[in-house]
Scaffold this active site. Structure first.
Site, mmCIF file in Angstrom:
data_model
loop_
_atom_site.group_PDB
_atom_site.id
_atom_site.type_symbol
_atom_site.label_atom_id
_atom_site.label_comp_id
_atom_site.label_asym_id
_atom_site.label_seq_id
_atom_site.Cartn_x
_atom_site.Cartn_y
_atom_site.Cartn_z
ATOM 1 N N THR A 53 0.852 -1.203 0.000
ATOM 2 C CA THR A 53 0.000 0.000 0.000
ATOM 3 C C THR A 53 0.883 1.247 0.000
ATOM 4 O OG1 THR A 53 -0.172 0.157 2.425
ATOM 5 C CG2 THR A 53 -1.800 -1.227 1.302
ATOM 6 N N GLY A 54 0.352 2.322 -0.555
ATOM 7 C CA GLY A 54 1.117 3.577 -0.627
ATOM 8 C C GLY A 54 2.408 3.402 -1.394
ATOM 9 N N ALA A 55 2.349 2.603 -2.454
ATOM 10 C CA ALA A 55 3.584 2.262 -3.182
ATOM 11 C C ALA A 55 3.849 3.158 -4.389
ATOM 12 C CB ALA A 55 3.530 0.792 -3.618
ATOM 13 N N ILE A 62 8.891 5.037 0.518
ATOM 14 C CA ILE A 62 9.306 3.693 0.946
ATOM 15 C C ILE A 62 8.511 2.602 0.222
ATOM 16 C CG2 ILE A 62 9.357 2.120 2.944
ATOM 17 C CD1 ILE A 62 10.111 4.577 4.672
ATOM 18 N N GLY A 63 7.205 2.839 0.039
ATOM 19 C CA GLY A 63 6.395 1.844 -0.675
ATOM 20 C C GLY A 63 6.934 1.619 -2.084
ATOM 21 N N SER A 81 7.885 3.073 12.987
ATOM 22 C CA SER A 81 8.757 4.244 12.805
ATOM 23 C C SER A 81 9.673 4.338 14.005
ATOM 24 C CB SER A 81 7.885 5.504 12.730
ATOM 25 O OG SER A 81 8.672 6.665 12.829
ATOM 26 N N TYR A 84 0.932 11.921 14.580
ATOM 27 C CA TYR A 84 1.753 10.893 13.923
ATOM 28 C C TYR A 84 2.339 9.932 14.964
ATOM 29 C CZ TYR A 84 5.467 8.850 11.052
ATOM 30 O OH TYR A 84 6.284 7.970 10.388
HETATM 31 N N1 LIG Z 1 10.490 8.338 5.365
HETATM 32 C C1 LIG Z 1 10.856 8.013 6.581
HETATM 33 O O1 LIG Z 1 12.000 8.287 6.993
HETATM 34 C C2 LIG Z 1 9.916 7.300 7.491
HETATM 35 C C3 LIG Z 1 10.291 7.161 8.825
HETATM 36 C C4 LIG Z 1 9.475 6.445 9.675
HETATM 37 C C5 LIG Z 1 8.298 5.860 9.193
HETATM 38 N N2 LIG Z 1 7.943 6.025 7.898
HETATM 39 C C6 LIG Z 1 6.701 5.390 7.447
HETATM 40 O O2 LIG Z 1 6.860 4.828 6.164
HETATM 41 C C7 LIG Z 1 5.614 4.849 5.458
HETATM 42 C C8 LIG Z 1 5.833 5.481 4.091
HETATM 43 O O3 LIG Z 1 6.260 6.823 4.290
HETATM 44 P P1 LIG Z 1 7.073 7.632 3.185
HETATM 45 O O4 LIG Z 1 8.075 8.421 3.904
HETATM 46 O O5 LIG Z 1 7.467 6.739 2.093
HETATM 47 O O6 LIG Z 1 5.905 8.630 2.687
HETATM 48 P P2 LIG Z 1 5.632 9.296 1.249
HETATM 49 O O7 LIG Z 1 4.750 10.469 1.544
HETATM 50 O O8 LIG Z 1 6.892 9.541 0.505
HETATM 51 O O9 LIG Z 1 4.796 8.174 0.477
HETATM 52 C C9 LIG Z 1 3.547 7.760 0.970
HETATM 53 C C10 LIG Z 1 2.687 7.176 -0.145
HETATM 54 O O10 LIG Z 1 1.434 6.791 0.462
HETATM 55 C C11 LIG Z 1 0.380 7.236 -0.378
HETATM 56 N N3 LIG Z 1 -0.843 7.443 0.420
HETATM 57 C C12 LIG Z 1 -1.149 8.495 1.225
HETATM 58 N N4 LIG Z 1 -2.398 8.340 1.714
HETATM 59 C C13 LIG Z 1 -2.857 7.165 1.229
HETATM 60 C C14 LIG Z 1 -4.086 6.467 1.368
HETATM 61 N N5 LIG Z 1 -5.107 6.959 2.091
HETATM 62 N N6 LIG Z 1 -4.214 5.272 0.745
HETATM 63 C C15 LIG Z 1 -3.214 4.780 -0.019
HETATM 64 N N7 LIG Z 1 -2.049 5.411 -0.220
HETATM 65 C C16 LIG Z 1 -1.872 6.591 0.407
HETATM 66 C C17 LIG Z 1 0.883 8.531 -1.004
HETATM 67 O O11 LIG Z 1 0.166 8.823 -2.203
HETATM 68 C C18 LIG Z 1 2.355 8.180 -1.258
HETATM 69 O O12 LIG Z 1 2.518 7.569 -2.522
HETATM 70 C C19 LIG Z 1 4.644 5.616 6.360
HETATM 71 O O13 LIG Z 1 3.851 4.707 7.078
HETATM 72 C C20 LIG Z 1 5.562 6.386 7.288
HETATM 73 O O14 LIG Z 1 4.957 6.680 8.513
HETATM 74 C C21 LIG Z 1 8.722 6.742 7.042
#
Ligand SMILES: NC(=O)c1ccc[n+]([C@@H]2O[C@H](COP(=O)([O-])OP(=O)(O)OC[C@H]3O[C@@H](n4cnc5c(N)ncnc54)[C@H](O)[C@@H]3O)[C@@H](O)[C@H]2O)c1
Length: 286
Positions: free
Chosen positions: A16-18, A22-23, A147, A160
C-alpha cells in the site's frame, strides 16, 4: 541466488502507498527479486508509473487504486488479488502520512485522516488479507510500517507519534496471535530511521494549521540532508523480511537509541522532559 530471491521469487507482493517513497522503494526491490508486485496507492497515476518502471526492467507488476482509509477498499483488494493470483506471499501495510500541529489546532478532518490512514489502514489491511492467507495455508509475511517515532515523543507531531506507537503494539499483538493460532504467517515491524522520501513535502500538509509549515519545512530539509538513500533502506528491509525478523530497522543504531531513551523514561517514572532536539525544532533553543 540470494536468500531474498530463494524465499520471495515467484510470489505475489501487495504494497500500500507504493506510488512514492518507501512503498515505491519496496516495490522496486520486490520486483528485482522476482516477485509479482501489486503496486497500490491513493494516487493511481503514481502507482502506474512505479509498476511501469518495474515492468520496463523485466519484472512483473500491476497497479491498483486503493485508499487505505476505506476498509471496504482493502476488502475488495484482497478479494481481487486472491481471485486472480491465488495467493499473496507478502503484504506490506506501508501507506502513512505525517501530521504536524498542536493537538487542539489540527482540524477534525486532518485528525481523522491521520488516524484512518496510519492506524485503520493497517488494521483493515490485516483484517482483509489474513482470512485468505489462512485459507491458502502457505507461509506468508505481513509487514507493517512502524517508525523510529514508535518509541519516541515529539510535541506537535502528536498525531503521527500516537499512530506509530499504535502500529508497533498492533504488530506485537498480531505476531502473538499468529503464534497462538500456529498460523504460518510471519509478522514483521519495519522501522525506518530516516529515509529520503516525500512525506514532509509542503503539499502533503493540506489541512494542517498554517503554523506547521515551518516545522514541516525543517523536517523536509533534515530528511533531504541526512536521510538514508531510499533504495539502500528498502534493500535492508527486504533482507530483514527474508531473515524472518520481527524488528527490521533501516538504521539499527537510531532504533537502539530511541528504545533506550524510552526504557529510561519508563524506569524513571518522571514527567516528560523536552529534549534539546525538540527545543531546536520548535524554535525554543537557548
Ligand atoms: N520516510 C521516513 O523516513 C519514514 C520514517 C518512519 C516511518 N515512515 C513510514 O513509512 C511509510 C511510508 O512513508 P514515506 O516516507 O514513504 O511517505 P511518502 O509520503 O513519501 O509516500 C507515501 C505514499 O502513500 C500514499 N498514500 C497516502 N495516503 C494514502 C491512502 N489513504 N491510501 C493509499 N495510499 C496513500 C501517497 O500517495 C504516497 O505515494 C509511512 O507509514 C511512514 O509513517 C517513514
Amino acid at each position: 541466488m540470494t536468500e531474498e530471491e530463494k524465499i520471495f521469487s515467484g510470489g505475489v507482493a501487495v504494497i500500500t502507498g507504493a506510488g512514492a517513497g518507501i512503498g515505491m522503494g519496496l516495490a522496486r526491490r520486490c520486483g528485482e527479486i522476482g516477485m509479482t508486485v501489486v503496486v497500490t496507492d491513493i494516487d493511481k497515476a503514481k502507482a502506474d508509473k512505479v509498476a511501469a518502471e518495474i515492468v520496463a526492467k523485466g519484472g512483473k507488476a500491476e497497479s491498483i487504486h486503493v485508499d487505505v482509509s476505506k476498509p471496504e477498499a482493502l476488502d475488495a483488494l484482497a478479494q481481487d488479488v486472491f481471485d486472480r493470483h491465488g495467493e499473496v506471499r507478502l503484504l506490506i501495510n506501508n501507506a502513512g502520512i505525517e501530521t504536524i500541529g498542536y493537538v487542539w489546532e489540527i482540524p477534525v478532518d486532518r485528525w481523522e485522516k491521520t488516524l484512518n490512514v496510519n492506524i485503520h489502514g493497517v488494521v483493515h489491511g490485516v483484517r482483509a488479507f489474513v482470512p485468505h492467507m489462512l485459507r491458502v495455508g502457505k507461509e506468508a509475511w505481513i509487514a507493517n510500517l512502524a517508525s523510529i517515532g514508535s518509541f519516541g515523543i515529539m510535541p506537535t507531531q502528536t498525531a503521527y507519534m500516537i499512530s506509530k506507537h499504535a502500529i508497533q503494539s498492533f504488530s506485537e499483538c498480531l505476531y502473538l496471535e499468529m503464534q497462538v493460532k500456529k498460523a504460518p504467517i510471519n509478522v514483521c515491524s519495519i522501522i525506518p530511521g530516516m529515509l529520503k522520501t516525500s512525506i514532509f513535502d509542503a503539499d502533503q500538509g493540506e489541512g494542517e494549521p498554517d503554523s506547521s509549515a515551518q516545522h514541516r519545512a525543517t523536517m523536509a530539509h533534515m530528511m533531504a540532508s541526512y536521510g538514508m538513500d531510499l533504495d539502500e533502506g528498502c534493500r535492508r528491509f527486504v533482507e530483514g523480511l527474508a531473515a524472518r525478523k520481527f524488528w527490521i530497522s533501516s538504521q539499527p543504531d537510531m532504533t537502539d537509541q530511541s528504545v533506550a531513551g524510552r526504557i529510561a523514561f519508563f524506569q524513571s517514572q518522571e514527567a516528560p522532559v523536552l529534549h534539546d532536539a525538540a527545543k531546536s525544532l520548535l524554535g525554543l533553543a537557548d
